[in-house]
Design a protein around this motif. Structure first.
Motif, PDB file in Angstrom:
ATOM      1  N   PRO A 106       0.827  -1.223   0.000  1.00  0.00           N
ATOM      2  CA  PRO A 106       0.000   0.000   0.000  1.00  0.00           C
ATOM      3  C   PRO A 106       0.851   1.258   0.000  1.00  0.00           C
ATOM      4  O   PRO A 106       1.971   1.265   0.495  1.00  0.00           O
ATOM      5  N   PHE A 107       0.285   2.320  -0.595  1.00  0.00           N
ATOM      6  CA  PHE A 107       0.952   3.609  -0.652  1.00  0.00           C
ATOM      7  C   PHE A 107       0.257   4.584   0.301  1.00  0.00           C
ATOM      8  O   PHE A 107      -0.936   4.425   0.599  1.00  0.00           O
ATOM      9  N   PRO A 108       0.970   5.587   0.780  1.00  0.00           N
ATOM     10  CA  PRO A 108       0.364   6.545   1.715  1.00  0.00           C
ATOM     11  C   PRO A 108      -0.856   7.242   1.111  1.00  0.00           C
ATOM     12  O   PRO A 108      -0.848   7.633  -0.061  1.00  0.00           O
ATOM     13  N   SER A 109      -1.867   7.413   1.924  1.00  0.00           N
ATOM     14  CA  SER A 109      -3.088   8.071   1.454  1.00  0.00           C
ATOM     15  C   SER A 109      -2.879   9.564   1.248  1.00  0.00           C
ATOM     16  O   SER A 109      -3.700  10.233   0.607  1.00  0.00           O
ATOM     17  N   THR A 110      -1.779  10.098   1.780  1.00  0.00           N
ATOM     18  CA  THR A 110      -1.511  11.532   1.668  1.00  0.00           C
ATOM     19  C   THR A 110      -0.857  11.923   0.344  1.00  0.00           C
ATOM     20  O   THR A 110      -0.621  13.104   0.099  1.00  0.00           O
ATOM     21  N   LEU A 111      -0.534  10.944  -0.515  1.00  0.00           N
ATOM     22  CA  LEU A 111       0.025  11.272  -1.831  1.00  0.00           C
ATOM     23  C   LEU A 111      -1.001  12.045  -2.646  1.00  0.00           C
ATOM     24  O   LEU A 111      -2.193  11.716  -2.654  1.00  0.00           O
ATOM     25  N   ASP A 112      -0.534  13.067  -3.357  1.00  0.00           N
ATOM     26  CA  ASP A 112      -1.399  13.838  -4.235  1.00  0.00           C
ATOM     27  C   ASP A 112      -1.296  13.253  -5.637  1.00  0.00           C
ATOM     28  O   ASP A 112      -0.333  13.507  -6.367  1.00  0.00           O
ATOM     29  N   LEU A 113      -2.281  12.461  -6.018  1.00  0.00           N
ATOM     30  CA  LEU A 113      -2.228  11.763  -7.304  1.00  0.00           C
ATOM     31  C   LEU A 113      -2.476  12.691  -8.491  1.00  0.00           C
ATOM     32  O   LEU A 113      -2.344  12.263  -9.643  1.00  0.00           O
ATOM     33  N   GLY A 114      -2.798  13.935  -8.215  1.00  0.00           N
ATOM     34  CA  GLY A 114      -3.035  14.884  -9.289  1.00  0.00           C
ATOM     35  C   GLY A 114      -1.790  15.626  -9.748  1.00  0.00           C
ATOM     36  O   GLY A 114      -1.839  16.380 -10.720  1.00  0.00           O
ATOM     37  N   ILE A 115      -0.657  15.421  -9.054  1.00  0.00           N
ATOM     38  CA  ILE A 115       0.579  16.114  -9.399  1.00  0.00           C
ATOM     39  C   ILE A 115       1.622  15.090  -9.815  1.00  0.00           C
ATOM     40  O   ILE A 115       2.095  14.288  -8.994  1.00  0.00           O
ATOM     41  N   GLU A 116       1.960  15.080 -11.100  1.00  0.00           N
ATOM     42  CA  GLU A 116       2.930  14.113 -11.609  1.00  0.00           C
ATOM     43  C   GLU A 116       4.337  14.444 -11.119  1.00  0.00           C
ATOM     44  O   GLU A 116       4.700  15.611 -10.971  1.00  0.00           O
ATOM     45  N   GLY A 117       5.132  13.385 -10.887  1.00  0.00           N
ATOM     46  CA  GLY A 117       6.525  13.569 -10.492  1.00  0.00           C
ATOM     47  C   GLY A 117       6.816  13.028  -9.107  1.00  0.00           C
ATOM     48  O   GLY A 117       6.038  12.244  -8.547  1.00  0.00           O
ATOM     49  N   ILE A 118       7.955  13.455  -8.550  1.00  0.00           N
ATOM     50  CA  ILE A 118       8.451  12.921  -7.288  1.00  0.00           C
ATOM     51  C   ILE A 118       7.706  13.520  -6.104  1.00  0.00           C
ATOM     52  O   ILE A 118       7.498  14.738  -6.025  1.00  0.00           O
ATOM     53  N   GLN A 119       7.320  12.650  -5.160  1.00  0.00           N
ATOM     54  CA  GLN A 119       6.785  13.075  -3.870  1.00  0.00           C
ATOM     55  C   GLN A 119       7.434  12.227  -2.777  1.00  0.00           C
ATOM     56  O   GLN A 119       7.612  11.019  -2.959  1.00  0.00           O
ATOM     57  N   VAL A 120       7.786  12.897  -1.672  1.00  0.00           N
ATOM     58  CA  VAL A 120       8.416  12.208  -0.552  1.00  0.00           C
ATOM     59  C   VAL A 120       7.464  12.265   0.637  1.00  0.00           C
ATOM     60  O   VAL A 120       7.049  13.364   1.065  1.00  0.00           O
ATOM     61  N   VAL A 121       7.102  11.092   1.150  1.00  0.00           N
ATOM     62  CA  VAL A 121       6.191  11.000   2.283  1.00  0.00           C
ATOM     63  C   VAL A 121       6.758   9.996   3.283  1.00  0.00           C
ATOM     64  O   VAL A 121       7.075   8.860   2.912  1.00  0.00           O
ATOM     65  N   ASP A 122       6.900  10.426   4.533  1.00  0.00           N
ATOM     66  CA  ASP A 122       7.383   9.548   5.602  1.00  0.00           C
ATOM     67  C   ASP A 122       8.698   8.864   5.223  1.00  0.00           C
ATOM     68  O   ASP A 122       8.872   7.647   5.421  1.00  0.00           O
ATOM     69  N   ASN A 123       9.617   9.647   4.653  1.00  0.00           N
ATOM     70  CA  ASN A 123      10.938   9.153   4.261  1.00  0.00           C
ATOM     71  C   ASN A 123      10.892   8.068   3.185  1.00  0.00           C
ATOM     72  O   ASN A 123      11.865   7.337   3.001  1.00  0.00           O
TER      73      ASN A 123
END
Length: 289
Positions: free
Chosen positions: A250-267
Motif C-alpha cells: 500500500p501507498f500513503p493516502s496523503t500522496l497527491d495523485l493529481g501532481i505528476e513527479g516525485i513526492q516524498v512521504v514519511d521518508n
C-alpha cells in the motif's frame, strides 16, 4: 569441424566454451577491445582465448573486409557470431563452407536488431530467449536453427534476464551441435512479418517521463537498471538515477495523485505517473555518485 568465431560478452564466452567442449577446432576468434567508457560487467572473450591459446584479434569495423583473404585461407566449416557488435560483411559470411550462424538474444522474429533484452523488458514482455539463425546481410533475418525460451519476471532487470538468455544460448548451441558436426543445419523459416526490428539505445533514452503510465516507468527502470546507464529524473536540482522501483502498495493516502513527479512521504520516495498510479522508488542516487 573447424570454425572462426566472432564473439563478445557473456554469450560469447559461454558459447565459445560450448564449441570447445564439443571438439570444434576454433582457428580464429574476432572480438572487441573493451571500451574504457563502458561499464564492463561481463566475461572476457579475449581472456578466454588467452587461457585456451586460441588466436584472437580485435579489428575495427572498417577493418573487417581486410580479413577475407585470411578467412578464405582458413576455409572454416562454420562462422559463428556470438554477441559480436559489428555487422559482419557478406564477403566474410561467404567464407564458411557450410554456414554462418549468429546467436541472437530474443525469440526471433521478435526483437530483431540491437539491445533485444532491454527492448523486451521495456515492452513488458513476460518471455524472451535465445535464437541461433543463419546469417544474411540483413540483420537477424535468416532461417532459425534453434531456440530456447526464458521467462521474464515482473521485477527482473535486464541484467537478471540477460543471465537467463546467456544460459539459454548455451542450451541452443548444445542442442544444435550434434547436427552441425555432421554437416547438417536444421532450419525453419524466420517469418519477419511476425516481429519487429529495433535500433540501439542511448543513455539519454533512459529519461523518465512522468506523464507515462506507472507500468511503463517501472519497465523502463528495469530495462536500463545498472550496470546499464539507468533511468533518470531531475529532483531538487540534481539528476537522479532510479535503480529500483515497485508497483506494490500500500501507498500513503496523503500522496497527491493529481501532481505528476516525485513526492516524498514519511521518508519514502514515490513517483506519481500520468495514469494517476504510483511507483515507489526503492533505490536511487545522484548521477555523480
Amino acid at each position: 569441424m573447424h570454425a572462426v568465431v566472432f564473439a563478445y560478452h557473456d554469450v560469447g564466452v559461454n558459447c565459445l566454451k560450448a564449441l570447445l567442449a564439443a571438439g570444434i577446432k576454433i582457428d580464429l576468434v574476432v572480438t572487441h577491445q573493451d571500451d574504457p567508457n563502458e561499464n564492463v560487467w561481463f566475461g572476457s572473450v579475449a581472456q578466454l582465448c588467452t587461457d585456451q591459446n586460441i588466436p584472437h584479434i580485435t579489428p575495427n569495423a572498417n577493418e573487417l573486409v581486410s580479413l577475407v583473404p585470411r578467412l578464405q585461407a582458413l576455409a572454416p566449416d562454420y562462422i559463428f557470431s556470438f554477441y559480436y557488435r559489428h555487422m559482419i560483411p557478406a564477403q566474410i559470411l561467404a567464407c564458411a563452407k557450410i554456414a554462418a550462424l549468429n546467436m541472437h538474444g530474443s525469440l526471433l522474429p521478435k526483437y530483431r536488431g540491437r539491445a533485444p533484452v532491454n527492448w523486451a523488458i521495456l515492452h513488458g514482455e513476460t518471455q524472451t530467449g535465445a535464437s541461433l539463425h543463419i546469417m544474411e546481410t540483413k540483420p537477424d533475418a535468416g532461417d532459425i536453427v534453434g531456440q530456447s525460451a526464458v521467462s521474464i519476471g515482473p521485477n527482473e532487470t535486464a541484467t537478471d534476464v540477460f543471465g537467463k538468455v546467456s544460459q539459454a544460448a548455451v542450451v541452443v548451441i548444445n542442442k544444435a551441435l550434434p547436427s552441425l558436426i555432421e554437416g547438417k543445419v536444421p532450419r525453419q523459416p524466420n517469418d519477419l512479418q511476425k516481429g519487429s526490428y529495433f535500433g540501439g539505445r542511448k543513455p539519454a533514452d533512459g529519461q523518465i517521463h512522468w506523464n507515462q503510465k506507472a507500468l511503463q516507468v517501472h519497465n523502463l527502470v528495469r530495462a536500463v537498471a545498472p550496470p546499464y546507464p539507468g533511468a533518470f529524473t531531475d529532483h531538487q536540482g540534481k539528476t537522479m538515477i532510479i535503480a529500483r522501483t515497485s508497483l506494490t502498495g500500500p501507498f500513503p493516502s496523503t500522496l497527491d495523485l493529481g501532481i505528476e513527479g516525485i513526492q516524498v512521504v514519511d521518508n519514502r520516495v514515490f513517483g506519481i505517473c500520468g495514469d494517476r498510479q504510483v511507483v515507489e522508488i526503492l533505490e536511487w542516487f545522484p548521477v555523480n555518485k
